[in-house]
Write a protein that holds these residues in place. Structure first.
Motif, PDB file in Angstrom:
ATOM      1  N   THR A   2       0.838  -1.196   0.000  1.00 10.86           N
ATOM      2  CA  THR A   2       0.000   0.000   0.000  1.00 10.86           C
ATOM      3  C   THR A   2       0.874   1.247   0.000  1.00 10.86           C
ATOM      4  O   THR A   2       2.057   1.204   0.335  1.00 10.86           O
ATOM      5  CB  THR A   2      -0.913   0.029   1.235  1.00 10.86           C
ATOM      6  N   TYR A   3       0.279   2.365  -0.379  1.00  8.11           N
ATOM      7  CA  TYR A   3       1.004   3.633  -0.359  1.00  8.11           C
ATOM      8  C   TYR A   3       1.395   4.025   1.062  1.00  8.11           C
ATOM      9  O   TYR A   3       2.434   4.652   1.264  1.00  8.11           O
ATOM     10  CB  TYR A   3       0.163   4.737  -0.992  1.00  8.11           C
ATOM     11  N   ALA A   4       0.597   3.661   2.037  1.00  6.10           N
ATOM     12  CA  ALA A   4       0.917   3.989   3.431  1.00  6.10           C
ATOM     13  C   ALA A   4       2.187   3.271   3.880  1.00  6.10           C
ATOM     14  O   ALA A   4       3.035   3.869   4.555  1.00  6.10           O
ATOM     15  CB  ALA A   4      -0.251   3.636   4.342  1.00  6.10           C
ATOM     16  N   GLU A  63      -7.974   0.720  -3.007  1.00  8.47           N
ATOM     17  CA  GLU A  63      -7.534  -0.372  -2.128  1.00  8.47           C
ATOM     18  C   GLU A  63      -6.107  -0.185  -1.615  1.00  8.47           C
ATOM     19  O   GLU A  63      -5.689  -0.865  -0.684  1.00  8.47           O
ATOM     20  CB  GLU A  63      -7.671  -1.729  -2.831  1.00  8.47           C
ATOM     21  N   HIS A  64      -5.347   0.735  -2.200  1.00 10.27           N
ATOM     22  CA  HIS A  64      -3.973   0.973  -1.767  1.00 10.27           C
ATOM     23  C   HIS A  64      -3.830   2.213  -0.890  1.00 10.27           C
ATOM     24  O   HIS A  64      -2.725   2.561  -0.499  1.00 10.27           O
ATOM     25  CB  HIS A  64      -3.051   1.113  -2.974  1.00 10.27           C
ATOM     26  N   LEU A  65      -4.925   2.878  -0.592  1.00 11.12           N
ATOM     27  CA  LEU A  65      -4.896   4.115   0.184  1.00 11.12           C
ATOM     28  C   LEU A  65      -5.431   3.901   1.597  1.00 11.12           C
ATOM     29  O   LEU A  65      -6.229   2.995   1.844  1.00 11.12           O
ATOM     30  CB  LEU A  65      -5.735   5.196  -0.505  1.00 11.12           C
ATOM     31  N   SER A  66      -5.006   4.778   2.501  1.00  6.91           N
ATOM     32  CA  SER A  66      -5.485   4.705   3.881  1.00  6.91           C
ATOM     33  C   SER A  66      -6.919   5.215   4.007  1.00  6.91           C
ATOM     34  O   SER A  66      -7.612   4.880   4.960  1.00  6.91           O
ATOM     35  CB  SER A  66      -4.576   5.532   4.796  1.00  6.91           C
ATOM     36  N   ALA A  73      -6.587  15.031  -2.229  1.00  2.00           N
ATOM     37  CA  ALA A  73      -5.261  14.410  -2.177  1.00  2.00           C
ATOM     38  C   ALA A  73      -5.163  13.423  -1.020  1.00  2.00           C
ATOM     39  O   ALA A  73      -5.484  13.765   0.123  1.00  2.00           O
ATOM     40  CB  ALA A  73      -4.190  15.477  -2.030  1.00  2.00           C
ATOM     41  N   PRO A  74      -4.717  12.201  -1.308  1.00  2.00           N
ATOM     42  CA  PRO A  74      -4.543  11.230  -0.218  1.00  2.00           C
ATOM     43  C   PRO A  74      -3.412  11.659   0.718  1.00  2.00           C
ATOM     44  O   PRO A  74      -2.426  12.273   0.294  1.00  2.00           O
ATOM     45  CB  PRO A  74      -4.194   9.935  -0.944  1.00  2.00           C
ATOM     46  N   LEU A  75      -3.552  11.338   1.968  1.00  2.00           N
ATOM     47  CA  LEU A  75      -2.569  11.711   2.982  1.00  2.00           C
ATOM     48  C   LEU A  75      -1.173  11.187   2.635  1.00  2.00           C
ATOM     49  O   LEU A  75      -0.169  11.841   2.914  1.00  2.00           O
ATOM     50  CB  LEU A  75      -3.011  11.186   4.351  1.00  2.00           C
ATOM     51  N   GLU A  76      -1.114  10.042   1.990  1.00  2.00           N
ATOM     52  CA  GLU A  76       0.168   9.435   1.643  1.00  2.00           C
ATOM     53  C   GLU A  76       1.008  10.318   0.721  1.00  2.00           C
ATOM     54  O   GLU A  76       2.235  10.233   0.727  1.00  2.00           O
ATOM     55  CB  GLU A  76      -0.046   8.071   0.965  1.00  2.00           C
ATOM     56  N   ASP A  77       0.374  11.173  -0.061  1.00  2.00           N
ATOM     57  CA  ASP A  77       1.103  12.066  -0.967  1.00  2.00           C
ATOM     58  C   ASP A  77       1.994  13.055  -0.232  1.00  2.00           C
ATOM     59  O   ASP A  77       2.945  13.577  -0.802  1.00  2.00           O
ATOM     60  CB  ASP A  77       0.125  12.870  -1.834  1.00  2.00           C
ATOM     61  N   PHE A  78       1.722  13.303   1.020  1.00  2.00           N
ATOM     62  CA  PHE A  78       2.470  14.305   1.764  1.00  2.00           C
ATOM     63  C   PHE A  78       3.759  13.750   2.370  1.00  2.00           C
ATOM     64  O   PHE A  78       4.589  14.521   2.854  1.00  2.00           O
ATOM     65  CB  PHE A  78       1.579  14.935   2.833  1.00  2.00           C
ATOM     66  N   ALA A  79       3.955  12.451   2.304  1.00  2.00           N
ATOM     67  CA  ALA A  79       5.195  11.869   2.816  1.00  2.00           C
ATOM     68  C   ALA A  79       6.374  12.234   1.923  1.00  2.00           C
ATOM     69  O   ALA A  79       7.485  12.456   2.420  1.00  2.00           O
ATOM     70  CB  ALA A  79       5.068  10.350   2.916  1.00  2.00           C
ATOM     71  N   TYR A  80       6.155  12.323   0.634  1.00  2.00           N
ATOM     72  CA  TYR A  80       7.256  12.570  -0.296  1.00  2.00           C
ATOM     73  C   TYR A  80       7.885  13.950  -0.106  1.00  2.00           C
ATOM     74  O   TYR A  80       9.115  14.042  -0.017  1.00  2.00           O
ATOM     75  CB  TYR A  80       6.800  12.343  -1.737  1.00  2.00           C
ATOM     76  N   PRO A  81       7.117  15.027  -0.020  1.00  2.00           N
ATOM     77  CA  PRO A  81       7.772  16.317   0.212  1.00  2.00           C
ATOM     78  C   PRO A  81       8.449  16.402   1.577  1.00  2.00           C
ATOM     79  O   PRO A  81       9.493  17.046   1.717  1.00  2.00           O
ATOM     80  CB  PRO A  81       6.641  17.340   0.084  1.00  2.00           C
ATOM     81  N   ILE A  82       7.897  15.734   2.565  1.00  2.00           N
ATOM     82  CA  ILE A  82       8.533  15.726   3.891  1.00  2.00           C
ATOM     83  C   ILE A  82       9.872  14.998   3.819  1.00  2.00           C
ATOM     84  O   ILE A  82      10.886  15.482   4.342  1.00  2.00           O
ATOM     85  CB  ILE A  82       7.596  15.092   4.945  1.00  2.00           C
ATOM     86  N   CYS A  83       9.888  13.856   3.141  1.00  2.00           N
ATOM     87  CA  CYS A  83      11.137  13.102   2.984  1.00  2.00           C
ATOM     88  C   CYS A  83      12.190  13.928   2.269  1.00  2.00           C
ATOM     89  O   CYS A  83      13.345  13.982   2.696  1.00  2.00           O
ATOM     90  CB  CYS A  83      10.888  11.812   2.203  1.00  2.00           C
ATOM     91  N   VAL A  84      11.799  14.570   1.195  1.00  2.00           N
ATOM     92  CA  VAL A  84      12.753  15.370   0.418  1.00  2.00           C
ATOM     93  C   VAL A  84      13.317  16.505   1.261  1.00  2.00           C
ATOM     94  O   VAL A  84      14.524  16.762   1.250  1.00  2.00           O
ATOM     95  CB  VAL A  84      12.087  15.909  -0.864  1.00  2.00           C
ATOM     96  N   ALA A  85      12.460  17.181   2.008  1.00  2.00           N
ATOM     97  CA  ALA A  85      12.895  18.329   2.794  1.00  2.00           C
ATOM     98  C   ALA A  85      13.933  17.957   3.853  1.00  2.00           C
ATOM     99  O   ALA A  85      14.809  18.755   4.181  1.00  2.00           O
ATOM    100  CB  ALA A  85      11.697  19.001   3.456  1.00  2.00           C
ATOM    101  N   PHE A  86      13.865  16.752   4.381  1.00  4.15           N
ATOM    102  CA  PHE A  86      14.821  16.332   5.408  1.00  4.15           C
ATOM    103  C   PHE A  86      15.965  15.491   4.838  1.00  4.15           C
ATOM    104  O   PHE A  86      17.089  15.565   5.317  1.00  4.15           O
ATOM    105  CB  PHE A  86      14.104  15.562   6.527  1.00  4.15           C
TER     106      PHE A  86
END
Length: 100
Positions: A2-4, A63-66, A73-86
């Motif tokens: 899953t994306y989560a 079926e792959h989303l929380s 926008a699914p919540l999972e989309d926000f992990a990528y910018p957070i990862c990049v920023a750190f």
């Protein structure tokens, strides 16, 4: 997968690399700047992901989303910018040569 789960793995990797850079100079300043960058990137992600999803440019299999969303926008989309920023500043600091 899953994306989560994928998002969680990416966040853990970013956190581990950021933690590995903790002994380098100006860690607190770097993390504060990364947090500010993450906030800006999340706002931009919220705006533009919602526009792209509303324009039907792409879809996510449910079926792959929380199920949690910010607008469309699914919540999972926000992990990528957070990862990049750190992750990017941490990798940069870890790979730079130290002054002699």
């Amino acid at each position: 997968m899953t994306y989560a789960v994928l998002s969680a793995v990416l966040l853990l990797v970013a956190a581990a690399v950021a933690a590995a850079s903790a002994r380098r100079p100006r860690f607190a300043h770097r993390m504060a700047c990364s947090a500010a960058a993450a906030a800006v990137l999340c706002i931009l992600t919220a705006v533009f992901d919602n526009l792209m999803i509303a324009a039907d440019l792409y879809r996510y299999p449910a079926e792959h989303l929380s199920g949690w969303r910010i607008g469309l926008a699914p919540l999972e989309d926000f992990a990528y910018p957070i990862c990049v920023a750190f992750l990017v500043p941490s990798v940069w600091v870890l790979t730079e040569r130290r002054a002699a």
